[in-house]
Design a protein around this motif. Sequence first.
Motif, PDB file in Angstrom:
ATOM      1  N   ASP A  66      -0.241   6.917   0.353  1.00  0.00           N
ATOM      2  CA  ASP A  66      -1.476   6.502   1.311  1.00  0.00           C
ATOM      3  C   ASP A  66      -2.329   7.531   1.178  1.00  0.00           C
ATOM      4  N   GLU A  67      -3.391   7.602   0.506  1.00  0.00           N
ATOM      5  CA  GLU A  67      -4.498   8.607   0.319  1.00  0.00           C
ATOM      6  C   GLU A  67      -3.944   9.797   0.115  1.00  0.00           C
ATOM      7  N   THR A  73      -2.667   1.276   5.708  1.00  0.00           N
ATOM      8  CA  THR A  73      -1.580   1.985   6.030  1.00  0.00           C
ATOM      9  C   THR A  73      -0.521   1.095   6.629  1.00  0.00           C
TER      10      THR A  73
HETATM   11 MG   LIG Z   1      -4.816   4.435   6.502  1.00  0.00          MG
END
Ligand SMILES: [Mg+2]
Length: 255
Positions: free
Chosen positions: A160-161, A48
């Motif tokens: 991000d995910e 991240t």
């Molecule tokens: Mg992360």
Amino acid sequence: MATLEVEGLCKSYRTPNGQDMPVLKDVSFTAADGEFVAIVGPSGCGKTTFLRVLDGLAGADGGSIALDGRPIAGPGPDRGFVFQSDSLLPWRTVADNIGFGLELQRRDRATARRMVSDLVRLVGLEGFERYYPHQLSGGMRQRVNLARALAIDPGVLLMDEPFAALDAQTRELMQAELLRIWAEAHKTVVFITHQIDEAVYLADRVVVFSARPSVVKATITVDIPRPRPLSAKRQPAMLSRVDEIWRLIEEEVRR
Ligand SMILES: [Mg+2]
Ligand SMILES: Nc1ncnc2c1ncn2[C@@H]1O[C@H](COP(=O)(O)OP(=O)(O)OP(=O)(O)O)[C@@H](O)[C@H]1O
């Protein structure tokens, strides 16, 4: 055009007791124009952080980032960010959430309305334009999120995910949808995930980060032809890539 080149990126955080904690040690990375690159790695390794630095939300301590040869220092409309949890404005409708960035750019209303309606169609939300976020399912909210990131027409999408909070079925559907949208919109994508099969299914290349402080441990090319139906996930070629990446991450987790 949107070619991303990252060279020797490093970043440390200051811990609460005043020490420097290196997170990214020396990360070099490229994503070619229109390429889909996935990043996997142990939890807490700095994925991240890396994406936030690419977006300009966080500064780096060293190294360089260039987009089509131009150095990047801060946030810009050439990059769009899709977060794990949706960041929709609850008091705005689907259409008004998607159009938010266009309002900030002060596009004229007619143009903005046309762009929003194109995006609504692209992400498959026709008929839901006037719904509010709380009236949508998790999958639909992530479609709005994606449309909102696409609205400013960035060359690069940083994700991000984005599907982590979805149930398994919706997640599979969204993976296939993302590939369709990616093919249509022609974006360079950097996609972080914990799910290795998701990374392999989606990406042209999977970049494996080491444990913290992160370096790129390996890059695996996924030369499985496109378009990839969901059934491609069960092909031996796909499964062997997944195994290979599992082993690499396992090594890092044990370290
Ligand atoms: Mg992360
Ligand atoms: N703003 C911050 N200040 C201090 N430390 C931070 C900050 N953001 C992240 N960290 C630390 O940096 C490290 C990497 O965090 P990061 O969120 O980048 O990892 P990640 O690979 O995305 O993890 P996960 O897979 O669990 O999402 C962690 O140890 C975290 O505590």
